[in-house]
Scaffold this motif. Structure first.
Motif, mmCIF file in Angstrom:
data_model
loop_
_atom_site.group_PDB
_atom_site.id
_atom_site.type_symbol
_atom_site.label_atom_id
_atom_site.label_comp_id
_atom_site.label_asym_id
_atom_site.label_seq_id
_atom_site.Cartn_x
_atom_site.Cartn_y
_atom_site.Cartn_z
ATOM 1 N N ASP A 125 0.817 -1.214 0.000
ATOM 2 C CA ASP A 125 0.000 0.000 0.000
ATOM 3 C C ASP A 125 0.847 1.259 0.000
ATOM 4 O O ASP A 125 0.424 2.303 -0.468
ATOM 5 C CB ASP A 125 -0.912 0.025 1.250
ATOM 6 C CG ASP A 125 -1.954 -1.080 1.159
ATOM 7 O OD1 ASP A 125 -2.244 -1.488 0.011
ATOM 8 O OD2 ASP A 125 -2.433 -1.545 2.214
ATOM 9 N N SER A 126 2.053 1.158 0.574
ATOM 10 C CA SER A 126 2.830 2.373 0.827
ATOM 11 C C SER A 126 3.768 2.761 -0.317
ATOM 12 O O SER A 126 4.454 3.770 -0.230
ATOM 13 C CB SER A 126 3.639 2.196 2.111
ATOM 14 O OG SER A 126 4.296 0.962 2.075
ATOM 15 N N LYS A 147 4.371 3.092 -4.669
ATOM 16 C CA LYS A 147 3.935 2.973 -6.062
ATOM 17 C C LYS A 147 5.219 2.987 -6.903
ATOM 18 O O LYS A 147 6.086 3.846 -6.691
ATOM 19 C CB LYS A 147 3.069 4.168 -6.419
ATOM 20 C CG LYS A 147 2.215 3.973 -7.651
ATOM 21 C CD LYS A 147 1.223 5.109 -7.804
ATOM 22 C CE LYS A 147 1.706 6.030 -8.921
ATOM 23 N NZ LYS A 147 0.955 7.277 -8.995
ATOM 24 N N GLU A 189 7.953 5.513 -5.504
ATOM 25 C CA GLU A 189 7.290 6.607 -4.786
ATOM 26 C C GLU A 189 6.682 6.080 -3.486
ATOM 27 O O GLU A 189 5.969 5.072 -3.488
ATOM 28 C CB GLU A 189 6.182 7.194 -5.678
ATOM 29 C CG GLU A 189 5.489 8.383 -5.044
ATOM 30 C CD GLU A 189 4.321 8.885 -5.889
ATOM 31 O OE1 GLU A 189 4.149 8.421 -7.040
ATOM 32 O OE2 GLU A 189 3.563 9.725 -5.375
ATOM 33 N N TYR A 190 6.985 6.784 -2.395
ATOM 34 C CA TYR A 190 6.400 6.439 -1.085
ATOM 35 C C TYR A 190 5.052 7.137 -0.994
ATOM 36 O O TYR A 190 4.975 8.362 -1.061
ATOM 37 C CB TYR A 190 7.367 6.911 0.008
ATOM 38 C CG TYR A 190 6.950 6.543 1.418
ATOM 39 C CD1 TYR A 190 6.724 5.214 1.783
ATOM 40 C CD2 TYR A 190 6.827 7.532 2.391
ATOM 41 C CE1 TYR A 190 6.367 4.892 3.075
ATOM 42 C CE2 TYR A 190 6.472 7.210 3.703
ATOM 43 C CZ TYR A 190 6.251 5.879 4.020
ATOM 44 O OH TYR A 190 5.901 5.558 5.310
ATOM 45 N N THR A 191 4.006 6.398 -0.895
ATOM 46 C CA THR A 191 2.668 6.998 -1.003
ATOM 47 C C THR A 191 1.922 7.034 0.334
ATOM 48 O O THR A 191 0.784 7.500 0.415
ATOM 49 C CB THR A 191 1.816 6.197 -2.021
ATOM 50 O OG1 THR A 191 1.948 4.807 -1.714
ATOM 51 C CG2 THR A 191 2.280 6.448 -3.436
ATOM 52 N N SER A 192 2.579 6.565 1.400
ATOM 53 C CA SER A 192 1.902 6.535 2.705
ATOM 54 C C SER A 192 2.025 7.889 3.403
ATOM 55 O O SER A 192 2.979 8.644 3.166
ATOM 56 C CB SER A 192 2.557 5.446 3.566
ATOM 57 O OG SER A 192 2.237 5.647 4.910
ATOM 58 N N ASP A 193 1.090 8.227 4.244
ATOM 59 C CA ASP A 193 1.173 9.457 5.049
ATOM 60 C C ASP A 193 1.960 9.203 6.336
ATOM 61 O O ASP A 193 2.285 10.129 7.076
ATOM 62 C CB ASP A 193 -0.237 9.967 5.423
ATOM 63 C CG ASP A 193 -0.968 10.442 4.181
ATOM 64 O OD1 ASP A 193 -0.272 10.889 3.221
ATOM 65 O OD2 ASP A 193 -2.209 10.344 4.132
#
Ligand SMILES: NC(=O)c1ccc[n+]([C@@H]2O[C@H](COP(=O)([O-])OP(=O)(O)OC[C@H]3O[C@@H](n4cnc5c(N)ncnc54)[C@H](O)[C@@H]3O)[C@@H](O)[C@H]2O)c1
Ligand SMILES: C[N+](C)(C)CCCC=O
Ligand code: NA
Length: 503
Positions: free
Chosen positions: A141-142, A144, A488-492
């Motif tokens: 999830d984190s 892309k 790309e790190y997509t987690s908040d």
């Protein structure tokens, strides 16, 4: 002598989309190998010109009109180049023959191949658009991620004289399809048609600097490409000694190279062939086409003992039937060697073979009816042993050496008894035997029941001292691409490897 009414264009270096006189203003004479006469001259670039061309190439990559093109846009240029080559086919073919001694039939076939190769890479350039960005699913999830295929950058393309425009095209077409900016350095022995490619690029409006063409002496005009810090790759076709120098220079900068070097390829003929004459013709074509100046020439005939005598009788009849003449004469099947230097080398190989105890079964000399020009008769050498130079070294002339074998094991041992590994051919109607040989041959190209047919969809290149990397096919395009991974790190959420000082 066949007359040609095609004039030799007087050109300069093709840099940044225009014709430019070399900084040092030097020129090299063009010699017609059939008449030994000077028929024109070509510009001789030096390292100063290389610097200017590399800068033009870098600027082209930085400009939108080349650096931001899609594959589909580049395909339009490639197709336009192909169309112009076909439009000028007869003139270009004549120029190729005048410059290199290639027969007019072979020159015309080369021009068809040149156009088809530009067309083929136009298709691949278009296909590249859908493959430019490939997502990679990590099932996380984190993150892309995806992979980009980008032009590698500025590439130096250094090519030989035996198929002047065709060998250049095998590199120029995929380099442009990939979106690279290129500097082509053709051989000083035959550069005319490559300079005409510059005129064609100018006429079709190829953006300035996308392709630059520098003619000149190798150590002066090509060596600076290998050591240039702003040339990102070298793709070379030529001899082993030059390939070694290029690789050594490029290694200092960890610059990638592709080397397509020479060969001493075998053609193994078994006694189960149905038709002797068909096999004889392939053996002939495999070694005497283009006057034997073919990297993949099957110049070692390895023939099963049971049919050797009959095969050689037929081979002699066919060889005596080859028309040797000015390459522009109708039905000429064997023209001169490209230059006096190469001519002397070929004759030296033949005299060395004789001195080492081999038998010159046929040929070995200048044809009697041709008093001028660098002509050598098609030559067949027997009583060869594996320690002889003629067995081991590439002649690059119309010289075939012959050995016999009894068993399959012996045949494969003889076939692989070479430092080279470009091509290998087998003539046999036994399908399983052909499969066994396909596996056992140490080379990058296998011909079954033929020798030399080449298709631009298939990878071309060798192993061992024949070099590494591949021209042609999709492999010929890949080498001009940089593979770039994007993560790309997509987690908040914080990464939380370190302790946060605010806690
Ligand atoms: N494997 C293949 O696909 C293939 C195809 C054609 C020819 N060849 C090989 O090429 C050889 C004959 O061609 P050639 O005589 O033109 O070869 P070559 O090595 O003499 O020259 C090839 C090119 O290299 C350039 N060159 C010379 N010195 C250089 C240097 N120090 N640095 C950089 N570039 C330099 C030349 O100017 C020319 O453009 C044969 O061995 C043949 O087998 C291989
Ligand atoms: C297979 N062809 C067309 C003879 C090209 C060979 C290229 C190397 O000399
Ligand atoms: Na020439």
């Amino acid at each position: 002598m066949a007359m040609s009414n095609v004039g030799i264009p007087s050109r300069q270096l093709y840099i940044d989309g225009e014709w430019r006189e070399p900084v040092k203003k030097n020129r090299i004479p063009i010699i017609n190998p059939s008449t030994e006469e000077i028929i024109g001259d070509i510009p001789a670039a030096t390292s100063e010109d290389v610097d200017i061309a590399v800068e033009a190439a870098r600027k082209a990559l930085a400009r939108d009109d080349w650096g931001s093109t899609t594959g589909a846009q580049r395909a339009k240029y490639l197709r336009a180049i192909a169309a112009k080559v076909l439009e000028r086919k007869s003139e270009l073919a004549t120029l190729e023959s005048l410059d290199s001694g290639k027969t007019s039939f072979e020159s015309a076939a080369d021009m068809d191949d040149v156009a088809a190769c530009f067309e083929y890479y136009a298709d691949l350039a278009e296909a590249l658009d859908s493959k430019r960005k490939t997502p990679v699913n990590l099932h996380l999830d984190s993150f892309k991620t995806y992979v980009l295929r980008e032009p590698l950058g500025v590439v130096g393309l250094i090519t030989p004289w035996n198929y002047p425009l065709l060998m250049a095209t095998w590199k120029v077409a995929p380099a442009l399809a990939a979106g690279c900016a290129a500097i082509l350095k053709p051989s000083e022995l035959a550069s005319i048609t490559c300079l005409e490619l510059g005129e064609i690029c100018r006429e079709v409006g190829l953006p300035p600097g996308a392709l630059n063409i520098l003619t000149g002496w190798g150590p002066v005009a090509a060596a600076p490409l290998s050591s240039h810090p702003h040339v990102d790759k070298i793709s070379f076709t030529g001899s082993v000694p030059t390939g070694t120098k290029i690789m050594t220079a490029a290694a200092q900068l960890v610059k990638p190279v592709t080397l397509e070097l020479g060969g001493k390829s075998p053609i193994v003929v078994f006694d189960d062939i149905d038709n002797l004459d068909i096999a004889v013709e392939w053996a002939l074509f495999g070694c005497f086409s283009n006057a034997g100046q073919v990297c993949s020439a099957t110049s070692r005939l390895i023939i099963q003992e049971s049919i050797a005598s009959e095969f050689l009788d037929r081979l002699l009849l066919w060889t005596k039937n080859i028309k040797i003449s000015d390459p522009l004469e109708e039905d000429c099947k064997l023209g001169p060697i490209v230059s006096s230097g190469q001519y002397e080398k070929v004759l030296k190989f033949i005299s060395n073979a004789k001195n080492e105890g081999a038998t010159i079964l046929y040929g070995g000399e200048r044809p009697e009816h041709l008093k001028k020009g660098y002509y050598v008769q098609p030559t067949i050498i027997t009583d060869v042993n594996t320690s002889m130079e003629i067995w081991k070294e590439e002649v690059f002339g119309p010289v075939l050496c012959v050995k016999t074998f009894k068993t399959e094991e012996e045949a494969i041992e003889l076939a692989n008894d070479t430092k080279y590994g470009l091509a290998s051919a087998i003539m046999s109607k036994d399908v399983e035997r052909c499969e066994r040989f396909t596996k056992a041959f140490h080379s990058g190209i296998i011909w079954i029941n033929c020798s030399q047919p080449t298709f631009h969809q298939l990878p071309w290149g060798g192993k061992k001292r024949s070099g590494f990397g591949r021209d042609l096919g999709e492999w010929g395009l890949e080498k001009y691409l940089n593979i770039k991974q994007v993560t790309e790190y997509t987690s908040d959420d914080a990464w939380a490897f370190y302790k946060s000082p605010s806690n």
